[in-house]
Enzyme design. Structure first.
Site, PDB file in Angstrom:
ATOM      1  N   LYS A  87       0.671   5.962   1.271  1.00 28.67           N
ATOM      2  CA  LYS A  87       1.194   4.698   0.730  1.00 28.67           C
ATOM      3  C   LYS A  87       2.700   4.691   0.913  1.00 28.67           C
ATOM      4  CE  LYS A  87      -0.184   0.968  -1.413  1.00 28.67           C
ATOM      5  NZ  LYS A  87      -1.421   0.218  -1.126  1.00 28.67           N
ATOM      6  N   GLY A 184      -6.759 -13.271 -11.743  1.00 26.36           N
ATOM      7  CA  GLY A 184      -5.979 -13.238 -10.508  1.00 26.36           C
ATOM      8  C   GLY A 184      -6.702 -13.982  -9.397  1.00 26.36           C
ATOM      9  N   GLY A 186      -5.418 -14.776  -6.276  1.00 26.29           N
ATOM     10  CA  GLY A 186      -4.658 -14.668  -5.031  1.00 26.29           C
ATOM     11  C   GLY A 186      -5.606 -14.572  -3.864  1.00 26.29           C
ATOM     12  N   VAL A 188      -7.467 -12.205  -2.586  1.00 29.27           N
ATOM     13  CA  VAL A 188      -8.787 -11.600  -2.799  1.00 29.27           C
ATOM     14  C   VAL A 188      -9.557 -12.339  -3.893  1.00 29.27           C
ATOM     15  CG1 VAL A 188     -10.037  -9.492  -3.358  1.00 29.27           C
ATOM     16  CG2 VAL A 188      -7.898  -9.338  -2.115  1.00 29.27           C
TER      17      VAL A 188
HETATM   18  P1  NAI Z   1      -2.181 -11.616  -4.334  1.00 34.09           P
HETATM   19  O1  NAI Z   1      -0.748 -11.310  -4.583  1.00 34.09           O
HETATM   20  O2  NAI Z   1      -2.574 -12.543  -3.235  1.00 34.09           O
HETATM   21  O3  NAI Z   1      -2.857 -12.188  -5.685  1.00 34.09           O
HETATM   22  C1  NAI Z   1      -2.604 -11.713  -6.966  1.00 34.09           C
HETATM   23  C2  NAI Z   1      -2.772 -12.885  -7.910  1.00 34.09           C
HETATM   24  O4  NAI Z   1      -2.732 -12.408  -9.257  1.00 34.09           O
HETATM   25  C3  NAI Z   1      -1.650 -13.927  -7.787  1.00 34.09           C
HETATM   26  O5  NAI Z   1      -2.215 -15.229  -7.657  1.00 34.09           O
HETATM   27  C4  NAI Z   1      -0.869 -13.770  -9.090  1.00 34.09           C
HETATM   28  O6  NAI Z   1      -0.276 -14.983  -9.518  1.00 34.09           O
HETATM   29  C5  NAI Z   1      -1.955 -13.308 -10.028  1.00 34.09           C
HETATM   30  N1  NAI Z   1      -1.494 -12.614 -11.236  1.00 34.09           N
HETATM   31  C6  NAI Z   1      -0.465 -11.746 -11.371  1.00 34.09           C
HETATM   32  N2  NAI Z   1      -0.383 -11.300 -12.640  1.00 34.09           N
HETATM   33  C7  NAI Z   1      -1.396 -11.897 -13.318  1.00 34.09           C
HETATM   34  C8  NAI Z   1      -1.850 -11.826 -14.654  1.00 34.09           C
HETATM   35  N3  NAI Z   1      -1.247 -11.058 -15.568  1.00 34.09           N
HETATM   36  N4  NAI Z   1      -2.929 -12.565 -15.013  1.00 34.09           N
HETATM   37  C9  NAI Z   1      -3.552 -13.355 -14.100  1.00 34.09           C
HETATM   38  N5  NAI Z   1      -3.164 -13.450 -12.817  1.00 34.09           N
HETATM   39  C10 NAI Z   1      -2.107 -12.726 -12.423  1.00 34.09           C
HETATM   40  O7  NAI Z   1      -2.903 -10.180  -4.141  1.00 34.09           O
HETATM   41  P2  NAI Z   1      -4.290  -9.872  -3.447  1.00 34.09           P
HETATM   42  O8  NAI Z   1      -4.074  -9.527  -2.024  1.00 34.09           O
HETATM   43  O9  NAI Z   1      -5.273 -10.922  -3.809  1.00 34.09           O
HETATM   44  O10 NAI Z   1      -4.688  -8.509  -4.178  1.00 34.09           O
HETATM   45  C11 NAI Z   1      -5.135  -8.497  -5.525  1.00 34.09           C
HETATM   46  C12 NAI Z   1      -5.316  -7.062  -5.985  1.00 34.09           C
HETATM   47  O11 NAI Z   1      -6.271  -6.412  -5.139  1.00 34.09           O
HETATM   48  C13 NAI Z   1      -4.054  -6.209  -5.920  1.00 34.09           C
HETATM   49  O12 NAI Z   1      -4.046  -5.311  -7.000  1.00 34.09           O
HETATM   50  C14 NAI Z   1      -4.191  -5.455  -4.618  1.00 34.09           C
HETATM   51  O13 NAI Z   1      -3.489  -4.220  -4.655  1.00 34.09           O
HETATM   52  C15 NAI Z   1      -5.687  -5.237  -4.583  1.00 34.09           C
HETATM   53  N6  NAI Z   1      -6.214  -5.035  -3.246  1.00 34.09           N
HETATM   54  C16 NAI Z   1      -6.027  -5.994  -2.277  1.00 34.09           C
HETATM   55  C17 NAI Z   1      -6.537  -5.788  -1.004  1.00 34.09           C
HETATM   56  C18 NAI Z   1      -6.423  -6.846   0.053  1.00 34.09           C
HETATM   57  O14 NAI Z   1      -7.169  -6.786   1.049  1.00 34.09           O
HETATM   58  N7  NAI Z   1      -5.551  -7.831  -0.099  1.00 34.09           N
HETATM   59  C19 NAI Z   1      -7.234  -4.533  -0.634  1.00 34.09           C
HETATM   60  C20 NAI Z   1      -7.424  -3.632  -1.770  1.00 34.09           C
HETATM   61  C21 NAI Z   1      -6.903  -3.884  -2.997  1.00 34.09           C
END
Ligand code: NAI
Length: 356
Positions: A87, A184, A186, A188
């Site tokens: 990482k 969340g 985002g 995913v």
């Molecule tokens: P992203 O940044 O696109 O989405 C995260 C979402 O969570 C955002 O919409 C944000 O506003 C929201 N958020 C933040 N704090 C919050 C809270 N306290 N309550 C509710 N919503 C909140 O990230 P992504 O790519 O969707 O990833 C999500 C999680 O999955 C992360 O922890 C990431 O490390 C993990 N992950 C992602 C992968 C990927 O392929 N993108 C692969 C493996 C793990």
């Protein structure tokens, strides 16, 4: 002053777990200040995303890098992928500090490890950033033309793990009528909601970004709740898909779902929380298993990349999850202990590399 990449010792850090190597990368010209942690390279090059955050201090950044790189080793091993765990974290605000010069410096820092570490996007970085790093480094993954974004595979893998957990705990075949609270929305989380809605699940959702909630509700039927309420919302499944560390000892009695499975990395504030969850009768699917779809995607990268083949490969997360949960029941231990053990059987620790 030019880029310097120097080895550091971190054996006294609580998150240190026999990591093979840690380096600091420092480039005053571009403002790059980063840590790369390599946990293990026994199965192949250490693979893991590049995270950029305004960390409080170096210790917090190092802790994040150590925990996340370890999880990457376990994630690849349990899925028998040809990667180790690594990482990289950049100390800085991605909105203001991220420049092409900084990304190039980061690419050169990755090069200094001679291929032992493969980098991809993570929180605070994007596919476009990876394309910029690729201008100077061949060790960048997740670049358009040879791959898609890993997000659909991650979300699909979470869906499979979630189906296995629901079948195990609720005896339900499929997800029709099953209520899932998603934290969340985002890349995913939103994609997962789409899959869940298609499967007939009822959605309760929350995001700190109101736009994300509105966007999702324009696409699928979902009840929205306040971000601080989602963890305690009554549902069949709680799916944490935002940041890590959301489940600490205080959160356990607030959880109102018998099953927890989601995409977020490092969902537990401390490993011992897994025991508390089990004692409270809550089934928790280890995060590194549930979200392994992204790495499965990267393992398919290259010429001839086909997203359908990747999703088919993610189907196996159902079987691995079902196996972990069945064994945990049979042995009376937590699923995380079984998952760790399965993963550890699939990687052999190499002798520690001591750095003065
Ligand atoms: P992203 O940044 O696109 O989405 C995260 C979402 O969570 C955002 O919409 C944000 O506003 C929201 N958020 C933040 N704090 C919050 C809270 N306290 N309550 C509710 N919503 C909140 O990230 P992504 O790519 O969707 O990833 C999500 C999680 O999955 C992360 O922890 C990431 O490390 C993990 N992950 C992602 C992968 C990927 O392929 N993108 C692969 C493996 C793990």
């Amino acid at each position: 002053m030019a880029l310097t990449v120097r080895d550091i010792a971190a054996a006294d850090s609580p998150a240190f777990d026999g990591h093979e190597r840690m380096v600091f990368a420092d480039d005053p010209e571009s403002g790059l200040y980063a840590i790369i942690a390599i946990h293990h390279t026994g199965r192949g090059p250490a693979f893991g995303g590049l995270r950029m955050r305004p960390y409080r201090d170096v210790r917090q950044a190092l802790d994040d890098a150590l925990k996340l790189s370890r999880a990457m080793t376990y994630k690849s091993a349990i899925c028998e992928l040809p990667f180790g765990g690594g990482k990289a974290v950049v100390l800085g605000d991605p909105r203001t500090d991220k420049t092409p010069a900084l990304l190039h410096a980061m690419g050169r820092a990755v090069n200094a490890l001679g291929g032992a570490y493969l980098v991809a996007e993570d929180l605070g970085t994007t596919l476009r950033d990876m394309a910029v790093m690729r201008e100077v480094s061949a060790h960048v993954r997740g670049v358009a033309d040879e791959a898609g974004a890993p997000t659909p595979a991650t979300a699909y893998g979470v869906l499979k793990a979630l189906e296995a957990a629901v079948a195990h705990r609720l005896g339900a075949r499929g997800l029709d009528g099953v209520t899932v609270a998603v934290q969340g929305l985002g890349s995913v989380g939103a994609r997962l909601c789409g899959y869940l809605a298609e499967a007939g699940a009822r959605l309760i959702v929350a995001d700190t970004d109101e736009l994300a909630v509105a966007r999702l509700r324009a696409q699928v039927p979902a009840r929205a709740v306040a971000p601080e309420a989602i963890l305690g919302t009554r549902a069949d499944v709680f799916a944490p898909c935002a940041l890590g560390g959301v489940i600490d000892a205080a959160a356990v009695p607030r959880l109102a779902a018998p099953v927890v499975v989601g995409a977020a990395n490092n969902q537990l504030a401390r490993p011992e929380v897994a025991d508390r969850l089990a004692a409270a009768g809550i089934l928790w699917v280890p995060d590194y298993l549930a979200n392994a779809g992204g790495v499965i995607d990267v393992a398919h990268e290259g010429r001839g990349y086909d997203p359908r083949t990747v999703l088919e490969a993610c189907e196996r997360l159902y079987g691995i999850t079902a196996e972990v949960l069945a064994r945990a029941d049979a042995e009376g231990v937590t699923p995380s202990r079984i998952a760790d053990r399965l993963a550890e059987q699939r990687f052999t620790r190499t002798p520690r590399r001591r750095v003065a």
